[in-house]
Structure formats: structure tokens, C-alpha cells
Design a protein around this motif. Structure first.
Motif, PDB file in Angstrom:
ATOM      1  N   GLY A 245      49.774  38.276 108.245  1.00 21.01           N
ATOM      2  CA  GLY A 245      49.453  37.012 107.593  1.00 21.01           C
ATOM      3  C   GLY A 245      50.595  36.422 106.801  1.00 21.01           C
ATOM      4  O   GLY A 245      50.486  35.302 106.304  1.00 21.01           O
ATOM      5  N   ASN A 248      51.742  32.941 107.596  1.00 17.63           N
ATOM      6  CA  ASN A 248      50.893  32.523 108.716  1.00 17.63           C
ATOM      7  C   ASN A 248      49.485  32.272 108.178  1.00 17.63           C
ATOM      8  O   ASN A 248      48.675  33.204 108.077  1.00 17.63           O
ATOM      9  N   PRO A 249      49.162  31.032 107.819  1.00 15.95           N
ATOM     10  CA  PRO A 249      47.858  30.768 107.191  1.00 15.95           C
ATOM     11  C   PRO A 249      46.670  31.069 108.092  1.00 15.95           C
ATOM     12  O   PRO A 249      45.602  31.420 107.591  1.00 15.95           O
ATOM     13  N   TRP A 250      46.819  30.935 109.403  1.00 17.75           N
ATOM     14  CA  TRP A 250      45.690  31.212 110.294  1.00 17.75           C
ATOM     15  C   TRP A 250      45.350  32.702 110.294  1.00 17.75           C
ATOM     16  O   TRP A 250      44.182  33.086 110.163  1.00 17.75           O
ATOM     17  N   VAL A 251      46.364  33.537 110.430  1.00 18.77           N
ATOM     18  CA  VAL A 251      46.122  34.987 110.371  1.00 18.77           C
ATOM     19  C   VAL A 251      45.607  35.380 108.988  1.00 18.77           C
ATOM     20  O   VAL A 251      44.707  36.224 108.862  1.00 18.77           O
ATOM     21  N   SER A 252      46.136  34.753 107.953  1.00 20.15           N
ATOM     22  CA  SER A 252      45.666  35.027 106.595  1.00 20.15           C
ATOM     23  C   SER A 252      44.192  34.667 106.454  1.00 20.15           C
ATOM     24  O   SER A 252      43.411  35.419 105.852  1.00 20.15           O
ATOM     25  N   PHE A 253      43.815  33.525 107.001  1.00 17.59           N
ATOM     26  CA  PHE A 253      42.412  33.103 106.981  1.00 17.59           C
ATOM     27  C   PHE A 253      41.528  34.124 107.692  1.00 17.59           C
ATOM     28  O   PHE A 253      40.462  34.501 107.192  1.00 17.59           O
ATOM     29  N   LEU A 254      41.965  34.588 108.864  1.00 20.45           N
ATOM     30  CA  LEU A 254      41.175  35.557 109.616  1.00 20.45           C
ATOM     31  C   LEU A 254      41.024  36.867 108.855  1.00 20.45           C
ATOM     32  O   LEU A 254      39.947  37.469 108.837  1.00 20.45           O
ATOM     33  N   PRO A 304      40.020  28.976 101.159  1.00 18.41           N
ATOM     34  CA  PRO A 304      41.368  28.413 101.207  1.00 18.41           C
ATOM     35  C   PRO A 304      42.318  29.076 100.213  1.00 18.41           C
ATOM     36  O   PRO A 304      43.515  29.196 100.500  1.00 18.41           O
ATOM     37  N   ALA A 307      43.475  32.363 101.827  1.00 20.59           N
ATOM     38  CA  ALA A 307      44.273  32.078 103.025  1.00 20.59           C
ATOM     39  C   ALA A 307      45.697  31.693 102.611  1.00 20.59           C
ATOM     40  O   ALA A 307      46.681  32.120 103.236  1.00 20.59           O
ATOM     41  N   TYR A 308      45.797  30.892 101.551  1.00 17.14           N
ATOM     42  CA  TYR A 308      47.129  30.524 101.044  1.00 17.14           C
ATOM     43  C   TYR A 308      47.803  31.722 100.380  1.00 17.14           C
ATOM     44  O   TYR A 308      49.001  31.971 100.585  1.00 17.14           O
ATOM     45  N   ALA A 311      49.229  34.245 102.765  1.00 15.97           N
ATOM     46  CA  ALA A 311      50.363  33.711 103.518  1.00 15.97           C
ATOM     47  C   ALA A 311      51.606  33.552 102.655  1.00 15.97           C
ATOM     48  O   ALA A 311      52.716  33.912 103.068  1.00 15.97           O
TER      49      ALA A 311
END
Length: 511
Positions: A245, A248-254, A304, A307-308, A311
Motif C-alpha cells: 500500500g 498506492n491508495p487503492w491497495v491501501s484502501f483494500l 478515506p 487509505a491515505y 499510502a
């Protein structure tokens, strides 16, 4: 029951962070330089301040009871808020379902027996959401009640700001939203709102000023030697991304959503639970948006924020089901529990209503099925072992060898010289002091500022006993000034820095 279980299994002090929180609270009065500066620069102060009256009892500090008391009270208060919030839109049965999903969560039941900050922050989040909803509902009809609720929201947001950094974003969004609502109604000029605004804004400004005055850097909590960024820099190998992550915000979100699923639901139906809760939240928007449900959506803010933070904020999460298949910061997913519980409550409400519409006799059967499913979920999490508890057992495993070997050796050295001072970095493992049975002020540690700095220039002249861990400030001081120090014993455990115990020939305790 959870407290008794945690006590019997010696689990209250599994987390190193829990031990550190208790240590910070204790050193505010038990140190060479007691005072507010002992609260440190990274962790926010409110959890430690709440523990101060309880860590004053030495045994409660040493066994973790001092952390359990405020956490358990916060858990109870959050349950009251959870039910009260749900009752604004739901029937007693559906509200009880939301409460059951929240209150019977084994991860939360475990954390509320420790000194971790999550139970307190969940309590503050829920009361903030509840008071915001009531403020909005009373805005046009009860000015006195509105004013009182406005001040309660302000105080809750100040508490959030001084508990966790996600509280800063919560305060910004909540208070800005209140200002927009007042502006639309031509009430923004109310003096009470601006006085309350000054209180909310003063909270982060106070933390900036405190860091500047106490540590010489107004952003010391974000870029100081103990900050998350500094820890990531020290632990990163440099051969690749420091954690999944990273940038990488998408991987962090997941990772955060998966963590929240595993914290709140049995792994076998974690994805299903999330879908049901999301559907319940969507249903809530359609049936209750005219009744201030929008303010309760602030409970989804952790999505959010984390996720931030994963990342770009040096806040990794490791999960056993995904690479690197480990446990780290798994408790962060608990911050989504209130939002998921409220969504489950709305889903149960819709399920019961649908069953009743189809056939009125099915209503009690539908409610029974919903509660049975919630109970099964809690039991299954217990059977699979709660994620936060497992992480805690991993956490304590690395400390057990030293906690069983070093304190008896220190007690033996101190037997004939009870007041001998020990130079050591207590942040490595504060339990070593408590298990030795001495007060903190009998050590010279990193929280003693000028006394600590002077002692590092000549360890043998300032302390009778010196405990150094490879790579720490004390070990470097011994390497630079080894004169009049005699090595007594070394300690080794796999995966941890070696420890060396010295006595001073200038101030040596009687052997």
C-alpha cells in the motif's frame, strides 16, 4: 467477563503500545522531571491524562488495571451512544441488533481490557455522531437545546483531537458542516457558535504550541525521532516498498477494508457482512436522509483517512491472509465498527419490515434469525481467535524472555543497595521497571531530558547500574565512555537486540 478473561490470561499488557501508554501516564509524576512535558510529542495526551489517577496505584500500573478502567468505561459509554443513535431511526429490535453487533465484537471486548486508545476514540466518535444528529433535529425548533448540543459537540471534537489524529479530520468535517448548515439558515452570526469554534480551533493549535515549547519543533509529532515517518525510515530495508500500500491508495484502501472485515466478522462471511452493512447504509440514506442520517455517515470517515495514511502516512497494516502474512496494526480496522454496526441495524430493520409485510407472523421469526446470526458471528470470531488478540500475543512474545530474565537480575543487584539508580531506555520495554518493583524515578531514562543527556556523557558517574540494548542511546554512550563500567551479564533472545547489564565501579551497588 472479558475483563476477567483478560486478567486470567495475562493479556492486558500484551500490546507494547498498551505498556507504553501506561508508562507515559506514570512518568508525568514519577520521574526526575515530572510535568506535562512527560506526555511526549507523538501520541496525543487525552488517553494518558485519563489514566493518571489509576496509574498512581503502583500495582494497577504494573498489572494493567490502570488501563482497563478508562477503556472499559469508554466501552460502556459507547454502547449507550450506539443504541441511542440507532433509536433515532430504528425500532427497538433493530437498534438492539446494531448494539449487539457492536458490543459483542470480541476484538472490541479484548481491546477494552487494555490501555489501547481505540475504545476511547470509538466512544468519542459515537457520541459526536449522536449529538450532531440531535443538534440538527433540534435546530429549527428548540434553540436552547440546540445551543447546549452545540457545546457538547465542540467538547467531543476537542476530545477527539486530543485522542487520535483522525479526530482532527473528524473535527474539521463536522464543524465545517455545522457552519454550512447555520449559514444556509442565516444563523452563522450567533456568538455562541463562534465561541465554540474558538475552542475547537484552539485544540490543534495548543498541540502545535506544546510541541514547539517542549521539544523545539511545532511538527515534532509528525517528523520527530519517534514519529511514524521516523520509525518507517529506521525499519525500512531500502530494497523495495516498506509495506503493502506504500504510495498506492487503492491497495491501501483494500488493506484497510479487509482489516475492518476481519476485525468485525467471521472470515467465512466477512465479504457478505460488508455487503449487508453497505446495503443497510444505502437503505438508511433513502428512508432517513430527511432525519439527519447524513451526520451519522461521518462514522465512515476512517475509510478515506486510513487509505491515505497507509499510502502516505507511514501507517502500515499487515494481515495474516495477505502478504506479508503477519500481524501489525490490525486494530485500526476496529474504527469502522460503529459504521458497520449501524448499517447492520438498518439491514435488520429492512429485513424484519419485509418479513412483516409478507406475513405478519414472520416478524418474530425474522428478528430471532437476525440475532442468531449476530451471535453466531461473535462466536465464530472467538473460535477463529480475534485478530487483535492474536497480534497482542505476537507482540508480547518478543518481550517475554527479557521480562523473565532481566528483572530478577536487577532485583539481585538492588537487594543490598535499594536506592541505586539505573540508566536505561525505558521506552524499549517499560515493563522491566514495573516487574523489578522500583519506581520510575529510580531510573534515568529518555523522559528525563537534561538529566538523561548528562548521564549519557559519563554513565559510570551518574548511575550505579546501566542497562543497554544494542543500538540504543545507552549502548552508544557505553561504547564512547566505557571507563569505570564492568559488564555483569548479557541477555540474548532471537529477533531482538541483545541487552548488556553493567555496574559502575564509581557508584557500584554492594554485591
Amino acid at each position: 467477563m472479558a475483563a476477567c478473561w483478560s486478567w486470567q490470561h495475562n493479556a492486558m499488557l500484551n500490546y507494547g503500545d498498551a505498556v507504553a501508554h501506561l508508562h507515559i501516564a506514570r512518568r508525568t509524576f514519577d520521574s526526575h522531571q515530572p510535568g506535562f512535558e512527560q506526555l511526549g510529542s507523538v501520541w496525543l495526551p487525552l488517553p494518558h491524562i485519563l489514566m493518571v489517577p489509576f496509574v498512581a496505584v503502583y500495582s494497577w500500573w504494573a498489572n494493567g488495571i490502570a488501563g482497563l478502567i478508562p477503556s472499559a468505561l469508554a466501552y460502556l459509554a459507547s454502547c449507550i451512544a450506539m443504541y441511542g443513535l440507532a433509536r433515532h431511526w430504528l425500532t427497538p429490535a433493530a437498534s438492539a441488533a446494531a448494539l449487539a453487533f457492536f458490543a459483542l465484537n470480541p476484538n472490541l471486548l479484548y481491546l477494552q481490557t487494555t490501555a489501547m486508545t481505540e475504545p476511547l476514540f470509538l466512544c468519542i466518535m459515537l457520541w459526536t455522531a449522536l449529538w450532531l444528529v440531535e443538534w440538527r433535529l433540534s435546530l429549527d425548533s428548540a434553540p436552547l437545546r440546540t445551543n447546549r448540543l452545540q457545546w457538547l459537540v465542540a467538547l467531543a471534537l476537542v476530545a477527539a483531537i486530543f485522542t487520535r489524529y483522525d479526530g482532527w479530520i473528524l473535527a474539521l468535517l463536522a464543524w465545517t458542516g455545522m457552519g454550512i448548515v447555520l449559514l444556509r439558515r442565516g444563523k452563522l452570526r450567533q456568538r455562541s457558535f463562534w465561541w465554540a469554534s474558538a475552542l475547537v480551533v484552539a485544540a490543534p493549535l495548543f498541540w502545535f504550541a506544546y510541541n514547539q515549547i517542549a521539544f523545539g519543533d511545532w511538527l515534532g509529532f509528525a517528523r520527530g525521532p519517534y514519529s511514524a515517518a521516523a520509525i518507517e525510515a529506521r525499519t525500512s530495508t531500502g530494497s523495495g516498498p516498506p509495506h503493502p500500500g506504500w504510495h498506492n491508495p487503492w491497495v491501501s484502501f483494500l488493506f484497510f477494508m479487509k482489516c475492518a472485515e476481519l476485525d468485525t466478522a467471521a472470515q467465512a462471511w466477512a465479504n457478505t457482512m460488508l455487503v449487508i452493512s453497505l446495503m443497510g447504509t444505502l437503505y438508511a440514506w433513502f428512508i432517513a436522509r430527511r432525519r439527519a442520517i447524513t451526520w451519522a455517515l461521518l462514522l465512515w470517515l476512517p475509510v478515506p483517512f486510513y487509505a491515505y495514511s497507509i499510502a502516505w502516512g507511514s501507517v502500515p497494516i499487515f494481515l495474516p491472509v495477505w502478504w506479508p502474512h503477519s500481524y501489525y496494526n490490525t486494530r485500526y480496522g476496529m474504527e469502522l465498527l460503529p459504521a458497520l454496526a449501524l448499517g447492520i441495524g438498518f439491514a435488520v430493520f429492512g429485513f424484519i419490515r419485509g418479513a412483516q409485510t409478507y406475513r405478519s407472523s414472520l416478524k418474530p421469526l425474522a428478528a430471532t434469525f437476525a440475532f442468531a446470526l449476530i451471535a453466531w458471528n461473535s462466536w465464530k470470531i472467538l473460535a477463529d481467535r480475534p485478530l487483535t488478540y492474536v497480534e497482542g500475543t505476537w507482540n508480547v512474545r518478543s518481550r517475554l524472555a527479557y521480562e523473565s530474565e532481566i528483572p530478577p537480575t536487577l532485583r539481585a543487584l538492588l537487594a543490598n543497595h535499594p536506592g541505586a539508580e539505573i540508566l536505561m531506555n525505558t521506552s524499549y520495554d517499560p515493563m522491566l521497571v514495573a516487574l523489578t518493583g522500583i519506581p520510575l524515578h529510580q531510573t534515568i531514562n529518555e523522559g528525563d531530558f537534561h538529566t538523561w543527556e548528562r548521564a549519557l556523557t559519563a554513565p559510570a558517574n551518574h548511575a550505579s547500574i546501566v542497562l543497554a540494548f544494542d543500538g540504543d542511546e545507552v549502548a552508544r554512550a557505553v561504547e564512547q565512555h566505557p571507563e569505570c563500567l564492568r559488564l555483569v551479564r548479557q541477555f540474548h533472545t532471537p529477533g531482538q537486540p541483545s541487552a548488556s547489564l553493567y555496574i559502575s565501579l564509581n557508584k557500584a551497588p554492594t554485591q
